[in-house]
Design an enzyme around this catalytic site. Structure first.
Site, short mmCIF file in Angstrom:
data_model
loop_
_atom_site.label_atom_id
_atom_site.label_comp_id
_atom_site.label_asym_id
_atom_site.label_seq_id
_atom_site.Cartn_x
_atom_site.Cartn_y
_atom_site.Cartn_z
N GLY A 127 1.04 -1.07 -0.38
CA GLY A 127 0.60 -0.19 -0.12
C GLY A 127 0.63 1.07 0.31
O GLY A 127 -0.01 2.30 0.04
N GLU A 165 -4.89 -6.83 -13.07
CA GLU A 165 -4.73 -5.57 -12.77
C GLU A 165 -6.17 -5.27 -13.35
O GLU A 165 -7.35 -4.93 -12.57
CB GLU A 165 -3.99 -4.60 -12.39
CG GLU A 165 -3.90 -3.66 -11.25
CD GLU A 165 -3.01 -4.30 -10.54
OE1 GLU A 165 -3.90 -3.75 -8.73
OE2 GLU A 165 -2.04 -4.47 -10.57
N ASP A 177 4.12 -0.27 -14.64
CA ASP A 177 4.27 -0.73 -13.11
C ASP A 177 4.66 -3.05 -13.52
O ASP A 177 6.24 -2.95 -12.99
CB ASP A 177 3.41 -1.42 -11.98
CG ASP A 177 2.74 -0.11 -11.54
OD1 ASP A 177 3.21 1.29 -11.37
OD2 ASP A 177 1.65 0.26 -10.62
C1 GLA Z 1 0.23 3.42 -10.96
C2 GLA Z 1 -0.32 2.51 -11.74
C3 GLA Z 1 0.07 3.09 -12.94
C4 GLA Z 1 0.31 3.98 -13.19
C5 GLA Z 1 0.87 5.31 -11.79
C6 GLA Z 1 1.22 6.57 -12.25
O1 GLA Z 1 1.39 3.33 -10.56
O2 GLA Z 1 -0.75 1.07 -12.22
O3 GLA Z 1 0.02 2.30 -14.06
O4 GLA Z 1 -0.37 5.31 -14.08
O5 GLA Z 1 0.01 4.56 -11.45
O6 GLA Z 1 2.08 6.91 -12.93
#
Ligand code: GLA
Length: 390
Positions: A127, A165, A177
């Protein structure tokens, strides 16, 4: 974390005596140096994988059961499911991430021949916006790839992680990510075009400096944050611009093109959301250039501008992140600082002179505690590889 210790823990949890056939993996978390909320806007990002992450120990089974246990959620105990029934179940909590990954790998590769036992132990604060969920998704994906010798293309696996996701968990996140976690390379940033998935590794030449990760301890969870709302605000702004402009995404616009056409978006809030996406994208390109030229000062300024844009135009920082970043800016030896990740809490990054790290941590920690009432945690980042067997 020591491999033998992990294997012992695996054996204890699942009451397995023999250590033959047991495999160990590591999947990193990520930080994003710059390029925030640009991924789903068809723009660029510049993340790195870090050496904090999630360890996984696995052993094949002879039946079609999957048993998973996380040391980080020990109170949930062993969670068990079948390869043939992989439905999202809120009560199954953290195990929905591996479950979703198994489901989509099977959908793309056909049914797996056997189940497995998996022990998970992570040292990423969960988190905290360091992608503990992408870390777990990619961990599972790479485990399946190795365990069943699937020879999956890593970028395809990254896309399956994003699908978990988006479609299994229900967060409309972009590709950043899973890409950063799956494709990371030691001491490198990854400059990724999220529209085409073309990328290049950018060596991080930051000699004499450290990247400090500061956890605000304000928990954020994408699933209940305003993340999806920001994404749809950008989509609305894009539609308005498309009435006149032939563009696919906000990432197609230069700053000047946006300024010349921004009157197409009447609503001030939507205009600011789009402005952030366009300007952040351009900052990310400039950041790559300054890294390549070894101009850390310019890089730091772009980090600072990025934070201000997230604060005023995208409105995703909040009092905790603003307090941290302002305190960081005020320290001698800070080259730049900004919030990293999805926002609404989580972590900030600061690029700091290595001789000033101790005084930085002390001063920022004190100021944060005094204003917010609880502590922040500090980590000196090392940039590592993507998910792999260890
Ligand atoms: C989260 C999302 C990513 C991206 C970031 C903001 O980490 O999982 O895909 O959008 O926020 O840059």
């Amino acid at each position: 974390m020591e491999k033998n210790k992990l294997i012992k823990e695996f054996q204890q949890v699942f009451s397995i005596e023999a250590s033959e056939g047991v495999h160990t993996f590591f999947s990193p978390g990520r930080i994003n140096l710059i390029g925030e909320h640009t991924d789903y806007n068809g723009g660029y990002v510049l993340p790195c994988a870090i050496t904090y992450g999630t360890y996984g120990v696995v052993k094949l089974r002879e039946d079609r059961r999957v048993r998973v246990y996380s040391k980080n959620f020990a109170d949930k105990g062993i969670i068990e499911f079948s390869l043939d029934l992989l439905e999202f179940n809120a009560e199954d909590n953290w195990s929905n991430y591996p479950k979703g990954m198994i489901r989509y790998v099977q959908e793309s590769q056909g049914s797996l021949p056997a189940g497995f036992d998996m022990y998970v132990s992570g040292n990423l604060p969960n988190g905290a916006g360091l992608s503990s969920s992408a870390s777990l998704e990619m961990l599972t994906g790479v485990i399946l790839d190795e365990l069943f010798d699937l020879k999956l293309n890593r970028i395809e696996l990254v896309k399956l992680g994003q699908k978990v996701e988006n479609d299994f968990i229900g967060v409309n996140s972009g590709i950043m990510d899973q890409f950063a976690v799956g494709m990371g390379k030691v001491n490198c940033g990854m400059f990724l075009d999220c529209q085409t998935l073309e990328y290049e590794y950018a060596p991080l030449d930051i000699d004499g400096h450290k990247i400090i990760i500061i956890n605000s301890n304000k928990r954020r969870e994408l699933a209940d944050s305003k993340y999806n709302q920001r994404r749809s605000e950008c989509e609305q702004a894009l539609e308005l611009l498309q009435r006149k402009l032939d563009i696919q995404s906000l990432g197609d616009l230069t700053e000047a093109e946006f300024e010349a056409n921004s009157s197409l978006i009447e609503d001030d809030m939507l205009k600011r959301r789009a402005k952030h996406a366009v300007f952040e994208n351009s900052r990310t390109k400039r950041a790559l250039k300054s890294l390549k030229e070894g101009d850390l000062g310019a890089f730091g300024n772009l980090m600072n501008e990025s934070h201000l844009s997230m604060r005023h135009d995208y409105e995703i920082t909040g009092i905790e992140m603003d307090t941290l970043v302002e305190a960081a800016w005020a320290q001698a030896g800070t080259v730049g600082a900004r919030m990293t990740g999805g926002g609404f809490g989580g972590c900030a990054l600061a690029l700091v002179d290595e001789n000033k790290v101790d005084s930085f941590i002390k001063a920022v920690g004190e100021q944060y505690k005094q204003k917010i009432g609880y502590e922040a945690n500090f980590y000196v980042a090392s940039i590592g590889d993507g998910t792999k067997q260890i």
